[in-house]
Design an enzyme around this catalytic site. Structure first.
Site, short mmCIF file in Angstrom:
data_model
loop_
_atom_site.label_atom_id
_atom_site.label_comp_id
_atom_site.label_asym_id
_atom_site.label_seq_id
_atom_site.Cartn_x
_atom_site.Cartn_y
_atom_site.Cartn_z
CG ASN A 274 -1.48 -1.31 1.56
OD1 ASN A 274 -2.28 -1.84 0.82
ND2 ASN A 274 -1.06 -1.89 2.69
CD GLU A 307 5.43 -6.29 -0.20
OE1 GLU A 307 4.68 -5.60 -0.93
OE2 GLU A 307 5.50 -7.52 -0.31
#
Length: 883
Positions: A274, A307
């Site tokens: 995210n 990530e």
């Protein structure tokens, strides 16, 4: 996602049917009123009709498990006859060309056991929206090609939830009535809703900073539960290293003022990228020498980097639709592999990549869930977060870098970002950028994106002594069991070894070169390459560095493999030759077991292993990898019918026979590699521990009291989890009172630490001891076993079903029944994890008739369950479908 009507089978979605949405959303303003009984979500969406959408077209938004309280357009409440709120959608007739849609919904995060959308974990609120979880938060166009800018306000009770986080930059905080407070976050970059994130809870921050190459200071925050604040230093160092590496290697600078990571205990995945607020499974954040192994440290470094790298390959440039998932995942896996190789040993990193690919992805390629890296259809998207999309996708990216070279690949990446920043694009767009930046044709190479199964490359060499020439003929064939197929563009990295070592290579045509390696491009069904000035018949070193994800068929004698093991300058190829020789030895032994012949370990193989043990060119990690025998799952892939018991007996015999033959040098290695001082996470120390623990494993396999005592002493005296876990694993495999005592002591010390306790479950689940199934059955009823916690379910049931071939596939079928029971129990609560567990049954057709019957019976029992989830249904139906 098309929903099935009651009583009908779920319908697949096809890539060919993709069409742009009729509407898009440019701006999203959200306000969350977090509560103990329910949460209220206020959403204000700036919506506009696409230019090619007919006037009057309805707006259809996705939504699941939402209680609609209000809907308005441009501030005007919509009457009930102007919209339809169904179980999976909100439809508004003729809303206009451009407008602000306001909705208010109530949701119940505390009841969300699927861990998709907004849920509570250990008393904290958090989200997981990929792939289709945002629709469980509010009504939305829940698809990756709708990219919007977000502003988010989070309100909650200050005492319970003092920390309030969301995507982007923190722009405002304040107090509210009734002991509540709020935080406002603004994300200036457009993103799809699957990247939305929210966290609220009682957390502690381990912070740092990073100064970008342009001179901006970025605040780094790692948020964890209070008891874990002393386990974040390695994660922070890994993040800083990844940020610097991405600037140096790909020119990518971070873009927000703050970068946050939150570790949660209940999470279906490893981590989620995210924008600016990564939510992680705690397993990939928390590390301390006494709780995390060397492999855990490496895993944290890799996943933190993965990530972070998504910030550009996945966030700034995202995928148009979920069929393009490998666009972001395969590419980012490849990037994190490059990073890991640069941070440690390139050879060790590459061997680990290939070992995982061959064990897991090759098996997937040959099973009922086989699919291209860009699938053509799906029923449940969560089922396609697979090793094929990720790991094989990374191999496809790696082949393009091999063909273009590092500089050419960087040019292509730069053009990709320049063209598509802020867009949702396709795999074809990525390939076009690489091709255009380098003036090459990658059209044929693009077939890798639609290719199903593992291709076969056959090689044959002919030496002409009179002409001093060697001709290597390469031929490509379709995957086993599949007919036809289009010709692929396959890079085959090759070297030649003569009697005295590597040979200089002179080809009759120019090819990409790297030292004594040439990259041959196989585009045709068959092609021959002629090497000049070869003084003697060579041994070909093929697929150096594993230059393509293929199965290699080539006639090589054991002596040829031994020569490659001893002299190949490519460290991966040296390891690979040794593994091929070991596979041959073990498969021959398995044949002897089945035939009832006396077992004897090949003397040349023992001698080769002895040479590796004493070879100073191998570091400790490489020696440990080279001396670890192929696992039973890999061996089974070489057989038409997997001989479960014979393979296990053969491997166990080989371990003990090798240990007997090398007892004294192994004991000398164990003593010579004793720790000198406290634990340090340094490469030389990692190498030392790898080799020492390999030696311990072989020695304990002999079952001698004084050697068992070595494991007991190491377990009792170790100051780190790496050595403690390795000793415990040896004792578990050995059995007896030493095992029971060590397990009890380990549990007593660590039963309140979830991640360490997961190790306790997993070590017992993968044990080679004959009583393992009985222990796993007992552990499934243990007070500390929680089926609803994904990590705990994976640690016991996933490890047992997917990694312990011999025990899971016991002839009596009890292992099959156990996993099926737990799949049925878990499916109503968490279909994603249940689907991953049921995948253990996928290769059922590759076993003998009795085991086939047992597994098929369990699959049919699962299929007959009323209300089975789409996730599990899709996998079971594909497994049972006619071959």
């Amino acid at each position: 996602m098309t929903e099935a009507k009651p009583g009908t089978a779920p319908q697949p979605i096809f890539r060919k049917d993709y069409r742009r949405p009729d509407y898009t959303i440019d701006r999203v303003d959200l306000r969350f009123e977090l509560g103990e009984n329910f949460t209220t979500v206020h959403a204000s969406l700036a919506v506009r009709r696409m230019h090619d959408t007919p006037a009057g077209a309805p707006l259809v938004l996705d939504g699941e498990n939402l209680v609609l309280k209000r809907v308005a357009i441009d501030g005007r409440e919509l009457p009930a006859d102007h919209y339809v709120a169904g179980p999976t959608s909100l439809t508004i007739a003729d809303p206009g060309a451009a407008f602000t849609l306001t909705t208010v919904v109530e949701i119940r995060p505390q009841d969300n056991l699927e861990l998709s959308g907004l849920y509570r974990s250990s008393g904290n609120f958090c989200t997981q929206c990929e792939a289709e979880g945002f629709r469980r938060i509010t009504y939305f166009l829940d698809r990756p090609d709708v990219m919007a800018r977000y502003s988010v306000v989070v309100e909650a009770d200050r005492a319970r939830y003092p920390v309030l986080l969301a995507n982007g930059n923190r722009v405002e905080t304040g107090e509210l009535d009734g002991g509540r407070h709020f935080a406002r976050w603004d994300d200036p970059f457009p993103k799809p809703c699957y990247l939305f994130a929210l966290v609220a809870g009682d957390l502690r921050c381990h912070d740092g900073e990073f100064v970008t190459r342009s001179g901006r200071t970025v605040r780094l925050e790692i948020w964890v539960e209070p008891d874990n604040i002393d386990r974040c230093a390695h994660a922070l160092r890994s993040l800083q290293a990844a940020m610097r590496w991405d600037e140096d290697t790909f020119g990518r600078e971070y873009d927000l003022d703050i970068y946050m990571i939150v570790a949660v205990s209940d999470f279906n995945m490893g981590a989620m990228e995210n924008k600016g607020l990564n939510i992680f499974n705690a397993k990939y954040v928390l590390a301390r020498p006494d709780t995390a192994t060397d492999d855990d440290y490496d895993g944290i470094e890799s996943v933190i980097a993965h990530e972070y790298f998504h910030n550009w390959t996945g966030n700034r440039v995202t995928c148009r639709d979920w069929f393009q998932l490998t666009l972001k995942e395969g590419l980012t896996v490849f990037r994190d592999r490059l990073f890991s190789a640069d941070m440690g040993s390139p050879a060790v990193a590459r061997i680990g990549d290939v070992l995982a690919l061959r064990t897991n992805q090759f098996a997937e390629d040959s099973g009922p869930m086989a699919h291209p890296i860009r699938p053509e259809s799906y029923i449940e998207m969560n089922n396609f977060y697979t090793t094929t999309v990720y790991e094989k996708g990374a191999e496809v990216i790696g082949m393009m870098r091999t063909l273009l070279g590092a500089a050419g690949f960087r040019r292509g990446m730069d053009l990709y970002f320049e063209r598509h920043d802020g867009q949702a694009v396709t795999c074809d767009d990525f390939r076009a950028a690489l091709a255009d930046a380098n003036g090459v044709d990658l059209e044929q190479f693009g077939r890798w994106y639609s290719q199903v199964g593992t291709p076969v490359v056959r090689a044959r060499g002919d030496y002409d002594a009179a002409a001093r020439a060697y001709t290597l003929t390469l031929e490509q064939a379709p995957p086993r069991g599949r007919d036809g197929g289009e010709l692929l563009h396959i890079p085959v990295a090759v070297g030649l070894l003569g009697p005295d070592g590597p040979l200089a290579l002179r080809l009759s045509e120019e090819t990409a070169a790297s030292g004594d390696t040439r990259v041959l491009e196989l585009r045709e069904r068959s092609r021959s390459f002629r090497f000049e000035d070869v003084p003697a018949a060579p041994v070909a070193s093929l697929l150096r560095g594993f230059s393509a994800p293929v199965e290699l068929e080539v006639e090589r004698s054991d002596a040829d493999l031994a020569r490659l093991m001893a002299a190949d300058p490519d460290e991966f190829s040296r390891w690979d030759a040794g593994q091929e020789l070991a596979r041959r030895v073990l498969l021959r032994l398995a044949g002897d077991v089945e035939a009832g012949r006396e077992l004897a370990l090949d003397r040349e193989f023992v001698a080769a292993c002895a040479r590796i043990l004493g070879d100073e060119r191998f570091d400790g990690s490489l020696k440990a990898l080279a001396l670890t025998l192929p696992n039973e799952r890999l061996l089974g892939q070489q057989q038409q019918v997997v001989a479960v018991d014979a393979l296990h007996a053969a491997r166990q015999f080989a371990v003990r026979a090798l240990a007997r033959a090398l007892r004294e040098p192994l004991l000398a290695v164990y003593k010579a590699t004793a720790p000198q001082g406290p634990y340090r996470i340094e490469r030389a120390e990692v190498d030392r521990r790898k080799l020492r623990n390999l030696a311990l494993g072989y020695l304990v396999a002999l079952g001698e009291p004084d050697l068992i005592r070595l494991a007991v002493e190491q377990f009792e005296l170790s100051d780190n989890m790496t050595d403690s876990e390795a000793a415990l694993a040896c004792l578990i495999d050995h059995g007896g009172p030493e095992r029971d005592s060590a397990l009890a002591r380990f549990h007593a010390r660590w039963h309140k630490d979830p991640l360490v306790l997961d190790k306790w479950f997993a070590l017992q689940a993968v044990s080679t001891h004959p009583d393992t199934l009985d222990r796993v059955l007992a552990l499934a009823d243990h007070p500390d076993f929680n089926l609803l916690n994904p990590n705990r379910a994976r640690s016991l049931l996933g490890a047992f079903g997917l990694r312990n071939q011999h025990q899971f596939h016991r002839q009596d079928g009890r292992g099959h029944a156990l996993v099926a029971d737990k799949v049925l129990a878990l499916d109503p609560h968490n279909p994603q994890v249940a689907a991953r567990l049921v995948a253990a049954f996928n290769p059922w057709r590759r076993f003998d008739a009795a085991r086939q019957q047992s597994m098929r019976a369990q699959l049919e029992r699962i299929a007959a369950q009323p209300g089975l989830s789409k996730s599990v249904r899709e996998i079971v139906d594909r497994a049972l479908a006619p071959a």
